[in-house]
Design a protein around this motif. Structure first.
Motif, short mmCIF file in Angstrom:
data_model
loop_
_atom_site.label_atom_id
_atom_site.label_comp_id
_atom_site.label_asym_id
_atom_site.label_seq_id
_atom_site.Cartn_x
_atom_site.Cartn_y
_atom_site.Cartn_z
N PRO A 342 0.82 -1.22 0.00
CA PRO A 342 0.00 0.00 0.00
C PRO A 342 0.85 1.27 0.00
CG PRO A 342 -0.84 -1.57 1.60
CD PRO A 342 0.49 -2.08 1.15
N LYS A 343 2.03 1.20 0.64
CA LYS A 343 2.92 2.36 0.67
C LYS A 343 3.41 2.70 -0.73
CE LYS A 343 4.67 1.53 5.35
NZ LYS A 343 5.89 1.25 6.17
N LEU A 344 3.71 1.66 -1.52
CA LEU A 344 4.17 1.88 -2.89
C LEU A 344 3.10 2.59 -3.71
CD1 LEU A 344 6.11 1.50 -5.24
CD2 LEU A 344 5.26 -0.84 -5.50
N LYS A 345 1.88 2.13 -3.59
CA LYS A 345 0.77 2.76 -4.31
C LYS A 345 0.58 4.21 -3.86
CE LYS A 345 -4.20 2.38 -5.09
NZ LYS A 345 -5.43 1.62 -4.85
N GLU A 346 0.62 4.42 -2.55
CA GLU A 346 0.41 5.76 -1.99
C GLU A 346 1.48 6.74 -2.46
OE1 GLU A 346 0.39 7.87 2.44
OE2 GLU A 346 0.06 5.70 2.25
N ARG A 347 2.72 6.29 -2.48
CA ARG A 347 3.81 7.18 -2.88
C ARG A 347 3.75 7.53 -4.36
NH1 ARG A 347 9.06 5.04 0.67
NH2 ARG A 347 7.99 5.14 2.71
N LEU A 348 3.34 6.56 -5.18
CA LEU A 348 3.21 6.84 -6.61
C LEU A 348 2.11 7.85 -6.87
CD1 LEU A 348 3.61 3.28 -8.19
CD2 LEU A 348 5.11 5.25 -8.54
N GLU A 349 0.98 7.67 -6.20
CA GLU A 349 -0.14 8.61 -6.39
C GLU A 349 0.22 10.01 -5.89
OE1 GLU A 349 -3.91 5.49 -6.10
OE2 GLU A 349 -3.18 6.49 -4.28
N LYS A 350 1.02 10.07 -4.82
CA LYS A 350 1.42 11.36 -4.27
C LYS A 350 2.45 12.05 -5.17
CE LYS A 350 3.09 13.49 0.02
NZ LYS A 350 3.53 13.24 1.41
N LYS A 351 3.37 11.27 -5.73
CA LYS A 351 4.42 11.83 -6.58
C LYS A 351 3.90 12.25 -7.95
CE LYS A 351 9.09 10.86 -8.27
NZ LYS A 351 9.68 12.04 -7.61
N TYR A 352 2.90 11.51 -8.47
CA TYR A 352 2.39 11.79 -9.81
C TYR A 352 0.87 12.00 -9.78
CZ TYR A 352 6.94 9.98 -11.35
OH TYR A 352 8.28 9.78 -11.54
#
Length: 413
Positions: A342-352
């Motif tokens: 879930p952290k990977l998904k969250e960071r991608l959505e936050k970065k892009y």
């Protein structure tokens, strides 16, 4: 002498408890009717808790134990009474369950219903030892603390309700499968009760043994009823073994390919995959390697869901359908395997936030649980930096100790 008195006391307690439980009173039939409806609702809604509650209040095991006990002491009147009560209860159960499922708006058979249509040898063991526990419980002055557990373990009500479901849908496969499970449970509860009765009454009946023809009848009936369950069990064991071997094959021979779905049929192993295209020569090579995993009798067939790093919209939906069910427990289990997904998904959505329209992260089958498939749907703005987003996704994944396989879905592909 003291042993004989103790033995006689047990015999009297068993006799009293079993005879007291057998009556044609309307209360027992009303309770059974309610239990059948409750169990049917539980099966219909896939609720284990509701099904267990129904088994606890159902009196259907009493006449089965009564028949086994009557056979053990060779009391024809008791056998007849118990058998008639049993038939009446079965009839009431079938009518109630069939009526419920006929009028229920939910017609699809869920997991709880389907699980009652494939009996195996383990059901024989559960029924037999459940019957043993039942006759032991009947030897106690207060058997109430044992019998509820026996009722749950032997599970007579669910298969009877499942027969009703099959009748309401005119599905004879379900009718015969669930009916066979109900027969197994009923017969082996009665058989173990008979054996237990003979043990408790050993001193009294050793000079008057059971006639040979009765013994032959019991043995033949047990064999006839058990054989199909052995065949079913062998199929289940083989299926489980093949699936384990196939998982090992995929992990070893297709480490960089994500298998969305795998199906083993009589002759073929069908794999729906996301990843690099598998050529015909590679398929032949993989076919030969199946022998190393005791799967040489099968042929591989691949369904390619991706083209390079792109997925079609339909393939993407199929991927999500296969890996994200409506049951939240699956998602919970997946998170427990690797809490960083879930952290990977969250960071991608936050970065892009403007470049990524949707991202799905799913864990790959792997021994260390560190591989993941990342499916990204880009916005028009994001398409201009597809390669950069891919590389950043892998960097973020690396920091989380995740080996990511990145794929894109595109409306135009």
């Amino acid at each position: 002498m003291e042993v004989e008195k103790g033995e006689l006391l047990k015999s009297k307690i068993i006799d009293k408890n079993i005879r007291d439980s057998l009556n044609f009173g309307w209360i027992n039939f009303a309770v059974l009717f309610c239990g059948i409806i409750i169990a049917s609702v539980g099966l219909n809604m896939d609720s284990v808790t509701v099904i267990i509650g129904a088994m606890l209040i159902s009196p259907i095991m009493n006449p089965i134990i009564g028949m086994g006990y009557g056979f053990g002491i060779r009391d024809q009147k008791l056998i007849k009474k118990a058998f008639l009560i049993f038939l009446a209860q079965v009839a009431i159960g079938l009518v109630a369950a069939t009526a419920y499922f006929f009028f229920s708006p939910i017609k699809e058979a869920g997991d709880q219903l389907i699980s009652r249509t494939q009996p195996a040898i383990w059901d024989v063991l559960v029924a037999f030892f459940g019957g043993v526990a039942g006759i032991i419980g009947s030897a106690k002055k207060e058997p109430a603390n044992i019998m509820p557990g026996v009722a749950i373990a032997t599970a007579l009500i669910p298969p009877l309700c499942t027969v009703g479901y099959g009748l309401s849908q005119m599905d004879w496969t379900i009718v015969f499968g669930a009916g066979y499970l109900f027969l197994i449970n009923s017969f082996f509860i009665a058989l173990s009760t008979t054996i237990g009765t003979l043990i408790f009454n050993f001193r009294r009946i050793r000079d008057n043994p059971m006639p040979a023809k009765n013994q032959i009848f019991i043995v033949l009936a047990a064999i006839i009823i058990t054989v199909p369950s052995l065949i079913s069990a062998s199929k289940l064991v083989k299926q489980s073994y093949n699936e384990a071997q196939l998982t090992s094959f995929i992990n070893s021979e297709l480490p960089d390919t994500y298998v969305v779905n795998k199906t083993i049929t009589d002759k073929n192993i069908k794999l729906a995959i996301i990843g690099d295209h598998v050529s015909k020569s590679e398929v032949k090579s993989l076919d030969k390697k199946l022998d190393d995993y005791q799967l040489g009798q099968y042929k591989l067939k691949f369904q390619q869901l991706s083209q390079g790093n792109y997925l079609s919209v339909n393939a993407f939906k199929k991927y999500v359908d296969q890996n994200q069910t409506s049951n939240s427990k699956d998602d919970d289990n997946e998170v427990k395997k690797n809490k960083d997904l879930p952290k990977l998904k969250e960071r991608l959505e936050k970065k892009y936030p403007n470049e990524i329209d949707k991202v799905t992260v799913r864990q790959l089958a792997d021994t260390d649980n560190k591989k993941a498939a990342v499916i990204i749907k880009l916005t028009e703005q994001g398409k201009n930096d597809k390669e950069g987003i891919k590389q950043q996704t892998k960097k973020i994944a690396d920091k989380l100790d995740i080996t990511a396989s990145v794929y894109f879905t595109d409306e135009e592909k």
